[in-house]
Scaffold this motif. Structure first.
Motif, PDB file in Angstrom:
ATOM      1  N   TRP A 166       0.844  -1.203   0.000  1.00  0.00           N
ATOM      2  CA  TRP A 166       0.000   0.000   0.000  1.00  0.00           C
ATOM      3  C   TRP A 166       0.876   1.248   0.000  1.00  0.00           C
ATOM      4  N   TRP A 167       1.915   1.266   0.830  1.00  0.00           N
ATOM      5  CA  TRP A 167       2.791   2.444   0.905  1.00  0.00           C
ATOM      6  C   TRP A 167       3.460   2.691  -0.437  1.00  0.00           C
ATOM      7  N   HIS A 168       4.006   1.641  -1.038  1.00  0.00           N
ATOM      8  CA  HIS A 168       4.702   1.815  -2.310  1.00  0.00           C
ATOM      9  C   HIS A 168       3.752   2.207  -3.437  1.00  0.00           C
ATOM     10  N   THR A 170       1.022   4.208  -3.006  1.00  0.00           N
ATOM     11  CA  THR A 170       0.321   5.462  -2.744  1.00  0.00           C
ATOM     12  C   THR A 170       1.191   6.602  -2.237  1.00  0.00           C
ATOM     13  N   SER A 171       2.289   6.313  -1.574  1.00  0.00           N
ATOM     14  CA  SER A 171       3.065   7.372  -0.936  1.00  0.00           C
ATOM     15  C   SER A 171       3.831   8.214  -1.954  1.00  0.00           C
ATOM     16  N   GLU A 173       6.496   9.522  -1.374  1.00  0.00           N
ATOM     17  CA  GLU A 173       7.904   9.236  -1.105  1.00  0.00           C
ATOM     18  C   GLU A 173       8.389   7.963  -1.796  1.00  0.00           C
ATOM     19  N   SER A 174       7.465   7.163  -2.296  1.00  0.00           N
ATOM     20  CA  SER A 174       7.835   5.920  -2.961  1.00  0.00           C
ATOM     21  C   SER A 174       8.276   6.199  -4.393  1.00  0.00           C
ATOM     22  N   THR A 177       5.665   5.536  -7.220  1.00  0.00           N
ATOM     23  CA  THR A 177       4.594   6.478  -7.557  1.00  0.00           C
ATOM     24  C   THR A 177       5.098   7.658  -8.383  1.00  0.00           C
ATOM     25  N   ALA A 240      -0.999  12.565  -6.878  1.00  0.00           N
ATOM     26  CA  ALA A 240      -1.020  12.050  -5.512  1.00  0.00           C
ATOM     27  C   ALA A 240      -2.449  11.836  -5.033  1.00  0.00           C
ATOM     28  N   GLN A 244      -4.009   8.250  -3.704  1.00  0.00           N
ATOM     29  CA  GLN A 244      -4.507   8.092  -2.350  1.00  0.00           C
ATOM     30  C   GLN A 244      -5.942   7.584  -2.346  1.00  0.00           C
TER      31      GLN A 244
END
Length: 258
Positions: A166-168, A170-171, A173-174, A177, A240, A244
């Protein structure tokens, strides 16, 4: 099966469930990133009778900082007569062949010189990352003298990696994305990579050339002919806000993952 993050930018959810991973890679002719490729490959190896353990890793980034927990998924494969091996088909540019798990000396590979070494002492980024001290069970994978990622030897299951996926996906910072990537090894040991509209072909001797694709049809044709991926539309880096929103939708169905 290519290493690709197209689902992130096509608004497709990343579902970490074995059946869905096999369906995506085999039946739909797609690739994925580490959780998907190694998840599907692990399922195949297990079906063939190998003993497979999912391992969590944290990737080294700038200034030697470790990434998030469950940053990467790798496989420990036990064979009946050839020992234990680290198999990783989901790291993009990585070893072409499995690495012997028990060896601590250099292991030559077409991609470079690999070593699996014990990670000892406090990590220099530990205070900032919350990593703390490395335990005797942590191992670093090193390529040509540079640390690539740190492995935990504790067995994991697919559902453990849901938060990382999920982080990779949506973030901001990833790196997944921020750009599009689709890459695979070629039959001669080279590599072909499509990043947006830029096509890079690298030969086995390291010589490469880059071309800028001109229109959508050429991009779609390249996905089909070079990677075996049939798409209805050209993926584009998403905002972004849209990522999200997709992430909230995916997390709402998280009970079916893993």
């Amino acid at each position: 099966m290519p290493f690709e993050n197209l689902s992130v930018h096509l608004g497709e959810g990343i579902v970490l469930e074995e059946r869905r991973l096999v369906e995506k890679v085999v039946e739909e002719g797609r690739g994925g990133f580490c959780y998907e490729l190694n998840g599907a490959f692990g399922a195949l190896l297990a079906a063939l009778g190998f003993e497979v353990t999912l391992l969590a890793a944290r990737v080294y980034g700038e200034e030697g900082r470790l990434g998030i927990p469950y940053d990467h998924l790798a496989l420990l494969v036990r064979t009946a007569d050839a020992g234990e091996w680290l198999a990783d088909v989901g790291f993009g540019a990585h070893s072409h062949y499995p690495l012997q798990w028990g060896r601590r000396d250099e292991q030559p590979d077409p991609a470079g010189a690999f070593r699996i070494v014990e990670a000892v002492g406090p990590h220099p980024a530990g205070a900032e990352s919350g990593a703390g001290s490395a335990t005797a069970r942590d191992l670093d994978v090193v390529l040509d003298g540079e640390r690539v990622y740190r492995l935990e030897a504790r067995p994991r299951v697919l559902r453990d990696f849901v938060a990382g996926a999920w982080w990779h996906s949506t973030s901001p910072e990833s790196h997944f994305t921020k750009s599009l990537i689709c890459s695979r090894l070629t039959e001669d040991g080279g590599r072909i990579t499509l990043s947006g509209r830029r096509l890079k072909v690298t030969a086995a001797d390291g010589v490469s050339r880059e071309d800028e694709l001109t229109d959508d049809e050429e991009v779609l044709q390249t996905y089909r002919e070079r990677f075996g991926i049939a798409l209805e539309r050209v993926p584009a880096v998403r905002t972004a806000m849209s990522r999200q929103a997709a992430g909230r939708t995916a997390s709402g169905s998280g009970g079916s993952q893993g």
